[in-house]
Enzyme design. Structure first.
Site, PDB file in Angstrom:
ATOM      1  N   CYS A   5      14.373 -17.059   7.320  1.00 42.44           N
ATOM      2  CA  CYS A   5      14.205 -18.091   6.284  1.00 42.44           C
ATOM      3  C   CYS A   5      14.789 -19.437   6.691  1.00 42.44           C
ATOM      4  O   CYS A   5      14.145 -20.473   6.523  1.00 42.44           O
ATOM      5  CB  CYS A   5      14.765 -17.617   4.949  1.00 42.44           C
ATOM      6  SG  CYS A   5      16.549 -17.321   4.910  1.00 42.44           S
ATOM      7  N   HIS A  46      19.186 -16.282   0.995  1.00 42.72           N
ATOM      8  CA  HIS A  46      17.781 -16.557   1.299  1.00 42.72           C
ATOM      9  C   HIS A  46      17.459 -17.987   0.871  1.00 42.72           C
ATOM     10  O   HIS A  46      18.071 -18.517  -0.061  1.00 42.72           O
ATOM     11  CB  HIS A  46      16.863 -15.578   0.565  1.00 42.72           C
ATOM     12  CG  HIS A  46      15.421 -15.691   0.959  1.00 42.72           C
ATOM     13  ND1 HIS A  46      14.984 -15.460   2.239  1.00 42.72           N
ATOM     14  CD2 HIS A  46      14.331 -16.024   0.243  1.00 42.72           C
ATOM     15  CE1 HIS A  46      13.665 -15.637   2.296  1.00 42.72           C
ATOM     16  NE2 HIS A  46      13.254 -15.984   1.090  1.00 42.72           N
ATOM     17  N   HIS A  77       8.493 -19.775   2.179  1.00 40.33           N
ATOM     18  CA  HIS A  77       9.670 -19.155   2.791  1.00 40.33           C
ATOM     19  C   HIS A  77       9.221 -18.070   3.762  1.00 40.33           C
ATOM     20  O   HIS A  77       8.055 -17.671   3.788  1.00 40.33           O
ATOM     21  CB  HIS A  77      10.591 -18.565   1.719  1.00 40.33           C
ATOM     22  CG  HIS A  77       9.965 -17.457   0.923  1.00 40.33           C
ATOM     23  ND1 HIS A  77      10.399 -16.156   0.995  1.00 40.33           N
ATOM     24  CD2 HIS A  77       8.932 -17.448   0.049  1.00 40.33           C
ATOM     25  CE1 HIS A  77       9.679 -15.401   0.190  1.00 40.33           C
ATOM     26  NE2 HIS A  77       8.769 -16.165  -0.396  1.00 40.33           N
TER      27      HIS A  77
END
Length: 174
Positions: free
Chosen positions: A53, A107, A119
């Site tokens: 990510c 994340h 993402h």
């Protein structure tokens, strides 16, 4: 009768011009994201052979000459904090996906507008999801704005403004 037909054709031309503009117009950021949609997830990856990510974010923002820290938790400390209601394309969004629900960032993604963010998902690679999806809604932690106004205009919205000019021109012609 001729006026009604002329008005109908003018309206149809305007509608088609708007639809064509909205399909064709895209920001540099959105084009960069589109180029890597579907790229597989790779822990520690920050190239088109695989992204995690934060590596995905770094790859996209390098194209706007914006340097960011490597880890998502560190990325969540740069720039300016942004309220969820005030998000605009290019803002970074952060989540706690650890399962511990302790609010620690694990994340990250890039807000792309319309309640969506891009993402690198561990299971699906680079994708676009909704912030209010059942998975991400309760895991949202914070957002940061790392683009100044000039960079935002050039990288995240420039082509969108071109679309607005095209629509205005079509309205004027009608």
């Amino acid at each position: 009768m001729k006026k009604k037909i002329s008005a109908l054709f003018a309206g149809l031309a305007l509608l088609l011009a708007f639809q064509a503009g909205s399909v064709m117009a895209s920001s540099e950021m959105q084009e960069s994201i589109d180029e890597v949609i579907g790229t597989k997830y790779k822990y520690g990856g920050n190239t088109t052979s695989g992204f995690d990510c934060s590596g995905f974010i770094i790859h996209i923002f390098n194209q706007a000459s914006v340097d960011l820290p490597r880890r998502s938790a560190d990325q969540a400390t740069v720039g300016t904090k942004v309220a969820k209601a005030d998000l605009k394309p290019g803002d970074l969004v952060f989540f706690d996906t650890s399962g511990k629900n302790n609010g620690k960032v694990s994340h990250a993604g890039i807000y792309v507008g319309d309640g969506s963010f891009a993402h690198a998902s561990t299971s699906r690679g680079v994708v676009i999801d909704k912030l209010d999806s059942s998975y991400y809604k309760n895991r949202y932690v914070t957002a940061r704005r790392v683009l100044d106004e000039e960079a935002y205009q050039a990288f995240a919205v420039e082509a969108v403004e071109e679309k607005e000019v095209q629509v205005a021109a079509a309205e004027k012609a009608a």
